[in-house]
Design an enzyme around this catalytic site. Structure first.
Site, mmCIF file in Angstrom:
data_model
loop_
_atom_site.group_PDB
_atom_site.id
_atom_site.type_symbol
_atom_site.label_atom_id
_atom_site.label_comp_id
_atom_site.label_asym_id
_atom_site.label_seq_id
_atom_site.Cartn_x
_atom_site.Cartn_y
_atom_site.Cartn_z
ATOM 1 N N GLY A 1 -50.023 60.265 -2.436
ATOM 2 C CA GLY A 1 -49.027 60.549 -3.458
ATOM 3 C C GLY A 1 -49.449 59.981 -4.803
ATOM 4 O O GLY A 1 -50.333 59.131 -4.889
ATOM 5 N N CYS A 2 -48.807 60.453 -5.870
ATOM 6 C CA CYS A 2 -49.184 59.998 -7.214
ATOM 7 C C CYS A 2 -48.838 58.528 -7.403
ATOM 8 O O CYS A 2 -49.699 57.720 -7.752
ATOM 9 C CB CYS A 2 -48.514 60.876 -8.276
ATOM 10 S SG CYS A 2 -46.734 61.064 -8.106
ATOM 11 N N TYR A 3 -47.582 58.163 -7.158
ATOM 12 C CA TYR A 3 -47.209 56.752 -7.305
ATOM 13 C C TYR A 3 -48.041 55.861 -6.374
ATOM 14 O O TYR A 3 -48.537 54.814 -6.808
ATOM 15 C CB TYR A 3 -45.727 56.557 -7.000
ATOM 16 C CG TYR A 3 -44.774 56.984 -8.081
ATOM 17 C CD1 TYR A 3 -44.890 56.489 -9.386
ATOM 18 C CD2 TYR A 3 -43.708 57.839 -7.816
ATOM 19 C CE1 TYR A 3 -43.982 56.867 -10.381
ATOM 20 C CE2 TYR A 3 -42.795 58.212 -8.805
ATOM 21 C CZ TYR A 3 -42.932 57.720 -10.087
ATOM 22 O OH TYR A 3 -42.044 58.071 -11.063
ATOM 23 N N THR B 1 -51.073 56.207 -5.193
ATOM 24 C CA THR B 1 -52.459 56.039 -5.647
ATOM 25 C C THR B 1 -52.545 54.982 -6.737
ATOM 26 O O THR B 1 -53.350 54.041 -6.673
ATOM 27 C CB THR B 1 -53.002 57.383 -6.190
ATOM 28 O OG1 THR B 1 -53.026 58.324 -5.119
ATOM 29 C CG2 THR B 1 -54.404 57.219 -6.751
ATOM 30 N N CYS B 2 -51.699 55.127 -7.756
ATOM 31 C CA CYS B 2 -51.790 54.214 -8.893
ATOM 32 C C CYS B 2 -51.280 52.819 -8.517
ATOM 33 O O CYS B 2 -51.853 51.810 -8.921
ATOM 34 C CB CYS B 2 -51.016 54.792 -10.079
ATOM 35 S SG CYS B 2 -51.479 54.081 -11.672
#
Lengths: 346, 346, 346, 346
Positions: free
Chosen positions: A149-151, A153-154
């Site tokens: 997911g985007c969140y 990963t970061c």
């Protein structure tokens, strides 16, 4: 040439996959799947692709796709990939799923946070969590990738070295995340209208966002013990970009140089993760359009905490870019092929 | 490998040149000139370039540069290039000037509109106006290119076919232009602060913007007679993008199909100019980050006018991208090398 | 106290009416009509009104409303007001219609441009076009006000003095309009999503926008002859604000001072129309949140044209503010009551 | 009528003071002080005030001002007010200082965080910290008000009830703050240019922002013991608005209803602090242009933490609005006079 099929090509992540793959010299898109726009020119949906893509949108026929392509990307709502996928298909084609269906190993946790019944739980075990910087070797041999997911990963990359090395007290970990609006997708909802988002900022899904168990699971592997933490996402008036600000108490005092060495140990050789210089904090604009994640940290001696920061383009490293990075690994190509994009500023 | 020197590398156009040239497989930047930041790491000024550019900023020494590189790009304020350039330098190196110094053939007109004394008027005649779609052949053999202004590029390409073919009454031509804020440069001015530009729109320099004589000169060549027109620019709260809406009366009635054929005659084979489909109007976001210009038109039978529209990224086709396109032509490379960038949406 | 009912209170114009009327010391909202949200707390739809409005949304029952209130504002889609209104209602209550239903005197023109059958054409004649600066006296005695459209208000006021005084050649008139996104309403459409509008600009409805005949009709009254002109609207990435740039040829040469005197003749005593000083051009931010229209002009001696400019908040003077101004006139109150709002900057 | 003088009238906070005071029926601005623009029309600096303010900008002569007005607002850089103020002036006029000069009781702490020598430390003790909801009674009799900072106001009010009642472990408190760009002031700096801020987000001054000791001091009074916490501000691409997300561990488990009762105990009678309904989170747009602070909280039973949230307009309740609220209290007026502004949405 790798033959590529995309299911969900007209969402924002799907559109970004098309953008990236058009610039990839070893891949060729053979199937632009989009249930909502079957029969329409893809470039009528994304006019930026005018004269670059001539194809029309096709349906979600995964069986047919499995015969025609080498790899399928699914950039679809939760549950869809799980409902279409089976052993038979995986025998014919590699699958990179950009949804959350195979990210969480514990099916009960998945079903509880997503409010869905998982349609192919037998495939979860095999799926490799496609965070290339951590699972590079397993990815190379995978048939099925759960693209992070985007969140997650970061969030994960911002705190990973300190968790892995046991430097922070993981029970004090708090992740405050900020995202551009493309993360909310292209669905027509009042909440995502220009006038509702512009000149506005808000937290949402505090204490119950679905990316929480995904982050916790990955951090638990790194820590070697169960991690439970707070995760609060916010909506920011910008198209792209995720910014992470994470807080945790240090187990013991540490100098800047010592902590920098820890980050460098994990990321020095990672092309896509840039540890910024001292007191230079990540900005989302500095990575926009690229597959980079910029990270840095600040030790607060007054409170004995460390503030960990990360910035990333949610549609690239947070979705389509990482998916292509996974594809490169799975097909034995150079990991950064088609992804050496210079961030666009301003 | 073409060795490149940039004077003015830390302005927005200069930064964009760096972005584009880093992705160009036949060019290598040897000199990052920036009077304001001499001695500083280029990537400290543009953090998006962190770990991509290791060099420090150098001064504006054009004589030295002429010895070291094959081509010099000057992305500097008006007057600077004219003051540094001479025959001696042009004998050693090709020059692509992104300022207005050599765009206008009549030196009095230049001096009047720019309020400057031209320091090397003897070079104006030789300079080729670098609008590739029009002057392709002359560009190939040029030593000195006057890279077109952002507004002139988009304005000209939007109306060119109808002017060239004598379809509109040029004395009725009105160009209403809208630009993102990067066109105003990176100088620290109150008027360009975020809070002054955001949620705001205004016209500026009505009836006296410096790009007016440049547009008129080029249109006059196309029309084969002197063109005088109205040009009004506006500042729009966005980073990049120029949108042109131009109006003119038709000499005689014309159908959509007839006019479409005229546009196609000029642009069908032009990779970077896309004539959109009927009733699809250009949007700046559809070309953002790319070298494309999207154009279209609408005939208004009620008023016997045609509305001509164009959209472009002011920093790419309007500055750095067109400069690279010129470089490619001058060095016998494929015209689109390094410029086949897919527009980024959203 | 004037008892007010609003039909369509949850659209953007309706919400703005509520904002303005809450600050009006002689008006009290008795009915928050909203077909989409019947039974829901108004402040759940517009959380800015939390603790300021306790009422729930009611239905569109105009007969019932006519018994309970002194004035009804209809801020609804085209056609609705015309379908609900009749002589009986007008005998009991004053009506200010923010839709286009009664703005155009010629019913055929209305039906053609709006693609609708008008349900109460017998009331059109009586309706007064509620542009207070022009029709002040008729408004005072009206039962039914056709509140002007946003584009027409700003377009008209920008060019009115020069049309009225016969200074411009009306057949050369071109109006290039730019609007913030709230003008597109609060409906959930992909085209109005944040990511589609942000960092983007486009023209739309070129040569066929529905406000064209409304502007032409009003200008024709001013000119004393039929006016046909070009009107092109654009969508701008901002919430509020309309900017008009209009072009026309002068009948004869004129100095700045002479033309300024013409503008002053019409607007010197108008509180809500501000003629800016020489070479100061209207900016939408300078009027945001207020009922002001800022206008100015620039004579271009090179082309013998004048460029007329105007800026306005589309939700205030372009909709709700002008509606309240009309209400004040109709009820014998001070015209600016509740409308002396200082524009918010930044 | 209260006669008002403003020193620093042309900064964003000063401009907002003018906006608010123009709508205040008991106050009249007599002095528009602005060192940078002496002799210029105030409305040339803030064109939104055209025809509303006729005065020119004057200098910073506090002695002269003390003779002419009843209250002086200083909206100036740190250190200026302290350098101008003395007992003599305070004997003649009330002073509301919007800078940080008198906010921190411990002069060493002030000098250390601000890097300044305090020029009038003898006045610090007397100054009342102007957070009206907490120090209402002392404010009424004060001669000198230290108007709270923007971040401190929103941070404090978001967490105050739980700190005051001893519900959270204050040593676990972390405040993650997000601000619109007007908080950075109107100075011409590259970092605040539109193109640098738009489509971008970043943390800044992590662990060392100057508002940290101010927040800690006020929270320490509430807690009855020293509070040390983390405060991280972020820059957000919007003009106005502060959003606070604060985290702390609970001393013991608590239900939503119990915690809601605590918030209500402190804020039920406070007009300007709105405790939102369950699971409705503050959004900056819902308070824009108004003096409201919207707060809410979410208990996370998984981590035993509470997430406290607050939203506010940084220029109103965070600066000019609170200053007027203080003035009202000091002069015995209704506390909300001139401040009953309905938030503007969208």
């Amino acid at each position: 040439m790798i033959k590529v099929g995309i299911i969900g090509a007209t969402g924002y992540a799907g559109g970004e996959l098309v953008r990236l793959l058009l610039g990839h010299r070893q891949a060729e898109i053979k199937w632009f799947g989009s249930k909502s726009y079957i029969g329409q020119q893809f470039s009528h949906i994304y006019q930026n692709m005018f004269q670059l893509v001539e194809e029309k949108c096709l349906d979600d026929n995964m069986d047919e796709l499995a015969k025609q392509v080498d790899v399928i990307f699914t950039a679809t709502p939760q549950g869809l990939c799980a409902s279409l996928l089976n052993e038979d298909i995986l025998n014919k084609v590699k699958v990179i799923d950009l949804s959350a269906d195979y990210r969480i190993k514990d099916v009960e946790t998945y079903e509880q946070w997503y409010g869905l019944r998982h349609a192919s739980p037998q495939l979860i075990e095999e799926a490799v969590y496609g965070l290339c910087e951590v699972n590079r070797e397993s990815i190379k041999n995978a048939r099925l990738i759960a693209n992070p997911g985007c969140y997650p990963t970061c969030s994960f990359l911002s705190v990973y070295p300190l968790v892995k090395e046991g430097i922070i007290q993981t029970e004090t970990l708090i992740i405050d995340a900020k995202s551009g609006t493309s993360g909310a997708g292209r669905g027509a909802k009042v909440d995502n209208l220009y006038c509702e988002v512009n000149e506005n900022m808000k937290a949402y899904s505090a204490a119950n966002h679905r990316h929480t168990p995904e982050i916790e699971e990955q951090l638990s592997y790194a820590a070697g013990k169960k991690v439970v933490m707070n995760f609060t996402p916010h909506l920011v008036p910008m198209n792209r970009g995720i910014l992470i600000t994470a807080y945790a108490s240090l187990k013991e005092e540490m100098t800047y140089e010592e902590m920098k060495a820890v980050y460098d140990k994990y990321y020095e050789k990672e092309y896509f993760v840039r540890v910024l210089e001292k007191d230079v904090y990540p900005q989302t604009k500095w990575v926009e359009g690229s597959n980079f994640v910029d990270v840095n940290f600040k030790i607060d001696t007054r409170t004995n905490r460390v503030i960990m920061m990360g910035a990333m383009d949610n549609l690239v490293k947070g979705a389509a870019g990482q998916a292509v990075q996974n594809m490169n690994l799975m097909f034995g190509l150079e990991e950064s092929m088609g992804l050496q994009l210079v961030p666009m500023f301003p």
